[in-house]
Enzyme design. Structure first.
Site, short mmCIF file in Angstrom:
data_model
loop_
_atom_site.label_atom_id
_atom_site.label_comp_id
_atom_site.label_asym_id
_atom_site.label_seq_id
_atom_site.Cartn_x
_atom_site.Cartn_y
_atom_site.Cartn_z
N ASP A 19 68.63 124.10 101.24
CA ASP A 19 68.99 125.22 102.11
C ASP A 19 70.42 124.94 102.56
O ASP A 19 70.66 124.08 103.40
CB ASP A 19 68.02 125.26 103.30
CG ASP A 19 68.47 126.21 104.42
OD1 ASP A 19 69.46 126.94 104.22
OD2 ASP A 19 67.83 126.20 105.48
N LYS A 81 80.72 128.65 104.87
CA LYS A 81 79.82 129.51 104.08
C LYS A 81 80.23 130.98 104.23
O LYS A 81 80.01 131.79 103.34
CB LYS A 81 78.38 129.30 104.53
CG LYS A 81 77.36 130.12 103.76
CD LYS A 81 75.95 129.72 104.12
CE LYS A 81 74.93 130.68 103.54
NZ LYS A 81 73.56 130.27 103.88
N GLU A 158 67.03 133.44 100.84
CA GLU A 158 66.50 132.68 101.97
C GLU A 158 65.18 133.25 102.52
O GLU A 158 64.24 132.50 102.74
CB GLU A 158 67.55 132.58 103.08
CG GLU A 158 68.67 131.61 102.71
CD GLU A 158 69.91 131.74 103.58
OE1 GLU A 158 69.87 132.49 104.58
OE2 GLU A 158 70.92 131.09 103.27
N ASP A 181 65.22 136.56 109.70
CA ASP A 181 65.99 135.32 109.54
C ASP A 181 67.37 135.46 110.18
O ASP A 181 68.25 136.13 109.64
CB ASP A 181 66.10 135.01 108.04
CG ASP A 181 66.86 133.70 107.77
OD1 ASP A 181 67.49 133.16 108.69
OD2 ASP A 181 66.82 133.24 106.61
#
Ligand code: AMP
Length: 587
Positions: A19, A81, A158, A181
């Site tokens: 992850d 990211k 994800e 999420d």
């Protein structure tokens, strides 16, 4: 397939699940019939997605780098990211790095941790990405894996991973999940259905630029607003060091609000001690616009999946920011019930990717679970439409969807297109991603031209355009000309933000000279970074105390007696914990 202990290998390939988060990253492996998380050198499951260089030029990853964000901002990077898929470079010391290179450092550290844990070399990784990641962002993630010396088997969304962490236990039943999420930088909503062992993503929606960092910004702004009396204090008035200190204090405040209804912060800015106290009601009020933004993707996903909230079996929370009570309250209000929280929201995605790694290694425990995924956005081309009723008035710029969003992938769909002018000999295939009616409002992905038989009247010539979208989110476009059957070999122009294989090879060579800080020394590096950060935060006598404690530890480090160092480090750790809660203790 050979088995070694309880690990199952496919052709001797060991696959881990990663992850790769905006804030933290985790690595999981499939062991004894289930996914488990791998601890890093410091014994923690969460490795901060931060990288930097030590004063000696060695690469630091994780907590040590995170602690140096404040003391050495020019030698440290975080939050990269967010720039994946762009050509933006982040300066770090004398060099600058692309986001995929910075990510590759994190992946390298996780690979090392997994290898130390398993005692076996790791060849391949499955990496999770936000469902909303574009093609360019997915390619950048793959490149990061390659740069870390990992084969990237597959990318998994994800939320799909999060549902898999819950869903695999219910493989036999028919259930619908909604995964909510909210991480550090991204928000994803997915609706998934498990039916007769097949996990299908029915819909996904989200916001690429909404996460815990935005909630943090709200607090930082409010601290500044309350601090400035006449002359309003703004972030740009502060030095990078002060900004970082304020952000760290606000981050602690935000997390404190997850366990208490009121929390406070004190920080010294511009030679002024600032005390700030906030109640969760006020925090909720300040975050109202962000909370509103969380509603939209939920509504859209439910609409796209044609599912009513009441049909959902479970609402799964993922991402560190779903620990915030204001977010949990919003979810509970929206759905009229409590979300599921049996798996830690920080770990649920990694555990799901671990399940996926198990699947990839063909472990028999997972034989009956099949995964499907969806294309998160619509893909199509530019076309002309006839405007007005009389004759040949074609206007171009209209979007013709070919693969609609939330189509289960891998998917292959085709549409026929035709010439609009008499004698037209060329047709442009202009590829876009997005949902808008006009192509100008969508994202251009690439373009190519096909030759069609000339000298035919309008509509007499044309081509069949086929889009193929695979499980890794990669798109191929092929055009077959009607009548002649000629196929165009098509290359979609790569984004400027994507590295070519050539570039990856040359960067790999350049990165080879960058050595990861030795793992056995990582604990010492991390504790020194933490102590130095606390020194900078402290003032007066507390500074002297910490400086003395640091000097004592450094002296022991110099003697290089491993046992002595280990026991001193343990004591220093305990002392630092006490110091952080009470800076007036003695060294
Ligand atoms: P992730 O990307 O899933 O690692 O989530 C990271 C985000 O979760 C960051 O923005 C953190 O500030 C946030 N976060 C982690 N723990 C907490 C907590 N206890 N309370 C509030 N936010 C948290």
């Amino acid at each position: 397939m050979t088995a070694l202990g309880s690990l199952i290998f496919k052709g001797n390939v060991l696959i881990v699940g990663i992850d790769l988060g905006t804030t933290n990253s985790l690595v999981a492996v499939w062991k004894d019939g289930g996914p488990i998380l791998v601890p890093n050198a410091l014994g923690a499951m969460l490795t901060p997605s931060c990288v930097g260089f030590s004063d000696g030029g060695e690469l630091l990853v994780g907590q040590a780098a995170k602690d140096r964000l404040q003391t050495h901002p020019r030698l440290t990077a975080a939050n990269f990211k967010r720039y994946m898929g762009s050509a933006r470079e982040v300066p770090l010391g004398k060099r600058s790095f692309r986001p995929e290179e910075l990510s590759s450092f994190v992946l390298r550290a996780l690979k090392d941790d997994a290898e130390a844990f398993l005692g076996e070399p790791v060849d391949e990784a499955i990496i999770s990405v936000p469902a909303y990641f574009s093609d360019a962002q997915r390619k950048a993630t793959r490149a990061a894996g390659q740069l870390a010396g990992l084969r990237v088997g597959r990318l998994v969304n994800e939320p799909t991973a999060a549902a898999l962490a819950y869903g695999v236990r219910d493989a036999g039943s028919e259930r619908k999940f909604l995964v909510f999420d909210l991480g550090g930088g991204t928000f994803d909503v997915s609706i998934l259905e498990i039916f007769e062992g097949v996990m299908e993503v029915r819909a996904s929606a989200g916001d690429n630029f909404l996460g815990g960092e935005d909630f943090l910004d709200v607090l930082v702004e409010d601290v500044l607003a309350s601090a400035g009396s006449k002359a309003k204090l703004t972030l740009s008035d502060l030095s990078p060091n002060e900004q970082q200190r304020l952000r760290e204090a606000a981050e602690r405040l935000k997390c404190a609000l997850s366990v208490a209804s009121e929390a406070d912060l004190s920080v010294r800015l511009r030679d002024k001690d600032i005390a700030y106290r906030v109640h969760e009601d006020r925090f909720m009020e300040l975050c109202e616009p962000l909370l509103q933004r969380l509603r939209l993707p939920v509504e859209r996903a439910l609409r796209d999946a044609r599912i009513r909230a009441a049909d959902l079996y479970e609402i799964v929370l993922a991402g560190g920011s779903t620990r915030m009570p204001i977010v949990r309250k919003l979810v509970t209000r929206m759905f009229g019930r409590f979300p599921a929280t049996t798996v830690n929201p920080d770990e649920v995605v990694a555990l799901g990717v671990g399940v996926q790694a198990g699947l990839a290694m063909n472990d028999s425990a997972l034989d009956e679970v099949v995964m499907t995924d969806v294309c998160p956005y619509t893909l199509g081309i530019n076309t002309s439409q006839q405007v007005g009723s009389n004759g040949n008035g074609f206007v171009d710029g209209f979007y013709l969807p070919i693969i609609e969003r939330n189509t289960v992938v891998p998917a292959s769909r085709s549409r026929d297109i035709f010439t609009v002018r008499d004698g037209q000999s060329r047709v442009a295939i202009d590829i876009y991603q997005g949902e808008a009616r006009l192509v100008k409002d969508n994202i251009p992905l690439g373009k190519f031209i096909v030759e069609v038989p000339p000298n035919l009247p309008a509509g007499g010539a044309g081509a069949n355009v086929r889009f193929t979208y695979d499980v890794n989110g990669l798109l191929e476009v092929e055009a077959t000309v009607h009548k002649t059957g000629a196929k165009e070999s098509i290359v979609i122009q790569e984004h400027s933000g994507v590295l070519s294989s050539e570039e990856i090879r040359s960067r790999l060579q350049a990165l080879a000279s960058i050595k990861l800080h030795p793992r056995e020394e990582a604990r010492n590096a991390a504790i020194m970074a933490r102590a130095n950060r606390l020194f900078e935060e402290a003032l007066g006598p507390a500074r002297m105390t910490i400086s003395r404690a640091l000097a004592q530890f450094e002296a022991i480090l110099e003697r290089q007696e491993p046992h002595e160092v280990a026991s001193a480090r343990e004591q220093f750790q305990v002392w630092l914990d006490q110091f952080e809660s009470n800076p007036l203790i003695d060294a």
